[in-house]
Design a protein around this motif. Structure first.
Motif, PDB file in Angstrom:
ATOM      1  N   THR A  26     -10.874   9.554 -40.828  1.00 51.54           N
ATOM      2  CA  THR A  26     -10.940   9.207 -42.263  1.00 51.54           C
ATOM      3  C   THR A  26      -9.625   8.580 -42.691  1.00 51.54           C
ATOM      4  N   ALA A  27      -9.713   7.471 -43.403  1.00 48.08           N
ATOM      5  CA  ALA A  27      -8.516   6.867 -43.995  1.00 48.08           C
ATOM      6  C   ALA A  27      -8.684   6.878 -45.505  1.00 48.08           C
ATOM      7  N   SER A  28      -7.626   7.263 -46.189  1.00 49.69           N
ATOM      8  CA  SER A  28      -7.688   7.380 -47.647  1.00 49.69           C
ATOM      9  C   SER A  28      -6.744   6.368 -48.284  1.00 49.69           C
ATOM     10  N   TYR A  29      -7.199   5.713 -49.314  1.00 49.95           N
ATOM     11  CA  TYR A  29      -6.391   4.704 -50.006  1.00 49.95           C
ATOM     12  C   TYR A  29      -6.304   5.092 -51.475  1.00 49.95           C
ATOM     13  N   ILE A  30      -5.079   5.183 -51.952  1.00 52.60           N
ATOM     14  CA  ILE A  30      -4.847   5.631 -53.325  1.00 52.60           C
ATOM     15  C   ILE A  30      -4.981   4.426 -54.258  1.00 52.60           C
ATOM     16  N   GLY A  31      -5.908   4.554 -55.217  1.00 49.73           N
ATOM     17  CA  GLY A  31      -6.059   3.470 -56.193  1.00 49.73           C
ATOM     18  C   GLY A  31      -5.672   3.904 -57.595  1.00 49.73           C
ATOM     19  N   ARG A  32      -5.161   5.115 -57.675  1.00 46.82           N
ATOM     20  CA  ARG A  32      -4.920   5.718 -58.976  1.00 46.82           C
ATOM     21  C   ARG A  32      -3.926   4.916 -59.810  1.00 46.82           C
ATOM     22  N   ARG A  33      -2.930   4.385 -59.074  1.00 43.12           N
ATOM     23  CA  ARG A  33      -1.821   3.749 -59.780  1.00 43.12           C
ATOM     24  C   ARG A  33      -2.227   2.403 -60.405  1.00 43.12           C
ATOM     25  N   ASN A  34      -3.119   1.707 -59.718  1.00 45.96           N
ATOM     26  CA  ASN A  34      -3.384   0.321 -60.102  1.00 45.96           C
ATOM     27  C   ASN A  34      -4.767   0.079 -60.662  1.00 45.96           C
ATOM     28  N   ILE A  35      -5.749   0.910 -60.262  1.00 45.00           N
ATOM     29  CA  ILE A  35      -7.117   0.647 -60.692  1.00 45.00           C
ATOM     30  C   ILE A  35      -7.444   1.618 -61.814  1.00 45.00           C
ATOM     31  N   TYR A  36      -7.387   1.082 -63.030  1.00 47.63           N
ATOM     32  CA  TYR A  36      -7.669   1.938 -64.181  1.00 47.63           C
ATOM     33  C   TYR A  36      -8.229   1.077 -65.296  1.00 47.63           C
ATOM     34  N   ALA A  37      -8.942   1.736 -66.185  1.00 47.56           N
ATOM     35  CA  ALA A  37      -9.508   1.029 -67.329  1.00 47.56           C
ATOM     36  C   ALA A  37      -9.853   2.092 -68.364  1.00 47.56           C
ATOM     37  N   PRO A  38     -10.004   1.690 -69.622  1.00 50.38           N
ATOM     38  CA  PRO A  38     -10.486   2.674 -70.589  1.00 50.38           C
ATOM     39  C   PRO A  38     -11.830   3.218 -70.139  1.00 50.38           C
ATOM     40  N   VAL A  53      -3.449   1.607 -52.042  1.00 54.11           N
ATOM     41  CA  VAL A  53      -2.288   1.879 -51.194  1.00 54.11           C
ATOM     42  C   VAL A  53      -2.677   2.912 -50.140  1.00 54.11           C
ATOM     43  N   PRO A  54      -2.460   2.603 -48.874  1.00 59.35           N
ATOM     44  CA  PRO A  54      -2.810   3.603 -47.847  1.00 59.35           C
ATOM     45  C   PRO A  54      -2.017   4.881 -48.059  1.00 59.35           C
ATOM     46  N   SER A  55      -2.713   5.999 -47.956  1.00 60.21           N
ATOM     47  CA  SER A  55      -2.058   7.289 -48.199  1.00 60.21           C
ATOM     48  C   SER A  55      -1.119   7.601 -47.045  1.00 60.21           C
ATOM     49  N   SER A  56      -0.052   8.311 -47.363  1.00 59.47           N
ATOM     50  CA  SER A  56       0.910   8.649 -46.309  1.00 59.47           C
ATOM     51  C   SER A  56       0.376   9.748 -45.403  1.00 59.47           C
ATOM     52  N   ASN A  57      -0.707  10.420 -45.841  1.00 55.06           N
ATOM     53  CA  ASN A  57      -1.251  11.493 -45.018  1.00 55.06           C
ATOM     54  C   ASN A  57      -2.245  10.997 -43.999  1.00 55.06           C
ATOM     55  N   ASN A  58      -2.425   9.695 -43.925  1.00 60.39           N
ATOM     56  CA  ASN A  58      -3.464   9.167 -43.043  1.00 60.39           C
ATOM     57  C   ASN A  58      -3.148   9.420 -41.591  1.00 60.39           C
ATOM     58  N   ASN A  59      -4.201   9.620 -40.869  1.00 59.87           N
ATOM     59  CA  ASN A  59      -4.144   9.764 -39.429  1.00 59.87           C
ATOM     60  C   ASN A  59      -3.508   8.513 -38.813  1.00 59.87           C
ATOM     61  N   LYS A  60      -2.692   8.715 -37.802  1.00 57.35           N
ATOM     62  CA  LYS A  60      -2.004   7.561 -37.208  1.00 57.35           C
ATOM     63  C   LYS A  60      -2.958   6.548 -36.601  1.00 57.35           C
ATOM     64  N   ASN A  61      -4.131   7.021 -36.190  1.00 53.80           N
ATOM     65  CA  ASN A  61      -5.068   6.084 -35.581  1.00 53.80           C
ATOM     66  C   ASN A  61      -5.687   5.146 -36.595  1.00 53.80           C
ATOM     67  N   THR A  62      -5.525   5.461 -37.841  1.00 51.79           N
ATOM     68  CA  THR A  62      -6.192   4.647 -38.858  1.00 51.79           C
ATOM     69  C   THR A  62      -5.237   3.667 -39.539  1.00 51.79           C
ATOM     70  N   THR A  63      -4.022   3.516 -39.013  1.00 54.61           N
ATOM     71  CA  THR A  63      -3.061   2.634 -39.686  1.00 54.61           C
ATOM     72  C   THR A  63      -3.472   1.175 -39.617  1.00 54.61           C
TER      73      THR A  63
END
Lengths: 448, 211
Positions: A327-339, A358-368
């Motif tokens: 599993t790879a997780s990408y943080i969109g909280r900072r940039n993707i927002y709307a009312p 933004v790729p999360s720093s907790n991502n598995n190394k295989n998913t970079t």
């Protein structure tokens, strides 16, 4: 050898046929002018509109009305070739009346009580005019010229058709102008003879064939009409809708959902996902797209009240891509927002270029190496009342970019400084308080 | 009466531009409010998206340019008076150059601060607000503020010294005893330029730009 010879002949034939078809498809508007005047009156004829070609039927109808009653004497001046361009070229129409080659003709037209001029009469065959007149007058033409006419006695109790042939220039001996001038002289002579005889007549001046034929190129055979420039495009695919209690609760649309694990891109938007596991309540929405090819995309959104702006905003907290157990997780909280009541739209949502995810720093190394690239992406997780349309799309791109703002600030500041300085300089004046026009002027002594 | 008011062509131009500017702002603001797009007006976005380099360099530019404007204005005022008064009383020429020097000092403060501030500008490798980091933003804004501080202080100091110096020259031309007393007024005037420099130094003392 013979086979190739016959095939080349066939090709030649085909070319001829094509050319023939091409030329025949071009309609040549052949026309001759017709000038008609009479020593008494002619029935009136509305002058045709410019460029209008009078048809033979119209002419027939008019001649019927003109020669309807009683015997008529018709003088037909039939020039070998005549076109209205001859009048333009040699008629002194550019203010040089004295150079005109048709002076007698013009005088006759003006002297007669009524005259008819058809600048363009449809022409298809050289014998049409003669045949028509023969039919109307019911008499065969008598070929005359100026000499024979003076000796001829005309029986006015019957119709007469007197034919005078006039030559056209061949360019060999005399110029066109001279030939036409001579023709005009003949016309003048004949008319004066007729006048001396005291016979009432109608004169017609026309050509056996046109001297100039301008082939008209016909437009393409298609109907010339307006048509919509934009054809109906392919139908747009439906957005992915997760329904809760019958109405859509989460909606997602993207032109393409490209993912790359090892370097080649796969568009998940072409596959149909199942939406099992999606949740939608007032403050959290989770859209789970499970594809048959084994990929799982999860979009996690949340919304709450933010006190400073006093409104509810929703954020796309994270996008997760899962394949088998990676599993790879990408943080969109900072940039993707709307009312919260609007949807979010962005032309390009990527995890590697102008990153919104933004790729999360907790991502598995295989998913970079994994990458996400969504085109024309629109998502809404809250606030869908009961329609199947997205709400107003708050776009990720604003009116001015940051660069535009920076440029505007610096340039407007410098412009303001410049204007201020200019204003100061322009209001510098020479002192004139102590000017005394009547006093002595300043003298600068040459010596120290 | 309207004709007399609007006789000056400059006035018409300036009023026109100002009216156009404020009308645009008003209409754009009204439209944004009506269509519930007020959330688009995002000051935080503006402050974090614009580069700290822009702010830093604006500060440097304003430091030197505003100081020079002040010095130039002061010298222009004083110089005209000295030259005018010197026609009838040539003895004032040498003594009154002190006023010119006070004005010039203001420009020197400006250039020193500009050099000091520009030495603090370093490159950094971040591109997004998170990667740029708070310290770089602080550096950019501090440098901008310091530049403004020293620039405006020197601007008004220069004008002040200039006007006082002009008066001093003319008084000196009339009566030579007056000059020394008036010089004290000038000294007070030039101290305010120095205040600006001190505050600017304090503002940029904690600046550390870079990675």
């Amino acid at each position: 050898m013979s086979v190739s010879g016959s095939s080349s002949k066939v090709r030649l034939m085909a070319m001829f046929v094509l050319l023939f078809a091409l030329f025949s498809s071009q309609s040549s508007a052949a026309q001759v002018p017709l000038l008609m005047w009479s020593s008494e009156g002619l029935p009136p004829l509305a002058s045709p509109a410019a460029g209008h070609i009078t048809s033979n039927d119209q002419l027939t109808a008019y001649l019927t009305s003109a020669f309807g009653s009683g015997p008529n004497t018709v003088l037909l001046f039939l020039q070998d070739k005549l076109s209205k361009e001859d009048f333009t070229l040699f008629g002194g129409v550019f203010g040089n009346k004295q150079d005109s080659a048709f002076q007698n003709l013009e005088a006759a037209l003006q002297a007669s009580p009524s005259s008819v001029s058809l600048p363009a009469l449809e022409w298809s065959d050289s014998s049409v005019m003669l045949a028509l007149l023969q039919e109307k007058l019911d008499v065969s033409p008598v070929l005359v010229d100026a000499d024979t006419l003076s000796h001829l006695s005309i029986n006015t109790s019957a119709s007469n058709l007197l034919l005078i042939n006039l030559p056209y220039c061949t360019g060999l001996e005399k110029s066109c102008k001279e030939v036409l001038h001579e023709n005009d002289g003949i016309i003048g002579e004949v008319l004066s003879i007729m006048k001396d005889k005291g016979v009432r007549f109608t004169a017609m001046y026309t050509g056996l064939q046109p001297s100039r034929v301008i082939p008209e190129r016909s437009m393409s055979q298609q109907a010339v009409g307006r048509s919509l420039l934009q054809a109906v495009g392919p139908t747009v695919k439906e957005p992915i809708m997760f329904n809760e209690t019958g109405n859509p609760c989460i909606m997602l649309w993207a032109h393409s959902l490209n993912i790359s694990l090892t370097g080649e891109w796969i568009d998940l938007a072409t596959q149909t996902p199942s939406l099992d596991g999606s949740i939608c309540n007032g403050s959290n929405s989770l859209l789970v797209l499970t594809y048959a090819s084994g990929y799982i995309l999860r979009f996690a959104m949340s919304q709450r009240l933010y006190k400073v702006s006093a409104r509810n905003w929703f954020t796309l907290d994270s996008v997760q891509l899962q394949l088998k157990n990676l599993t790879a997780s990408y943080i969109g909280r900072r940039n993707i927002y709307a009312p919260a009541e609007y949807s979010f739209h962005c032309q390009s949502v990527t995890s590697f270029r102008d990153t919104l995810l933004v790729p999360s720093s907790n991502n598995n190394k295989n998913t970079t190496q994994w990458k996400l690239n969504f085109f024309d992406f629109q998502i809404q997780g809250f606030g869908l009342a009961n329609g199947t349309n997205f709400s107003y799309a708050s776009d990720c791109a604003g009116f001015f970019t940051a660069g535009i703002w920076m440029g505007l600030i610096t340039s407007l500041l410098m412009l303001w400084i410049f204007v201020y300085g200019m204003h100061m300089i322009m209001q510098l004046n020479t002192m004139d308080r102590f000017d005394d026009p009547k006093g002595p002027s300043i003298s600068v002594p040459q010596t120290e | 009466m309207l004709l007399e008011c609007m006789m000056n062509g400059h006035a018409i131009l300036y009023t026109g531009v100002t009216v156009a500017f404020w009308t645009t702002i008003l209409i754009v603001g009204t439209c944004y409010t009506i269509f519930d797009l007020g959330f688009r007006f995002d000051v935080a976005w503006f402050l974090t998206e614009t580069s700290p380099f822009m702010w830093a360099n604006l500060g440097i530019g304003l430091a030197i340019s505003l100081s020079v404007v002040g010095a130039a204005w002061g010298i222009y005022i004083t110089g005209s008076s000295i030259i005018g008064g010197g026609v009838k009383a040539p003895r004032i020429k040498t003594k009154n150059l002190v006023s010119i020097i006070f004005c010039e000092a203001v420009a020197i403060y400006g250039i020193i601060m500009a050099i000091v501030i520009s030495n603090m500008a370093e490159s950094f490798s971040g591109t997004t607000p998170e990667t740029i980091g708070a310290r770089n933003y602080q550096a950019g804004y501090s440098m901008f503020g310091a530049g403004l501080t020293v620039g405006f202080s020197n601007l008004f100091c220069g004008i002040c010294v200039g006007i006082v110096g002009s008066g001093a020259a003319l008084a000196d031309a009339q009566n030579g005893n007056l000059f020394v007393k008036i010089l004290i007024v000038e000294i007070f005037g030039s101290a305010i330029g120095l205040f600006g420099v001190i505050v600017a130094i304090l503002q940029t003392s904690k600046v550390k730009m870079g990675d």
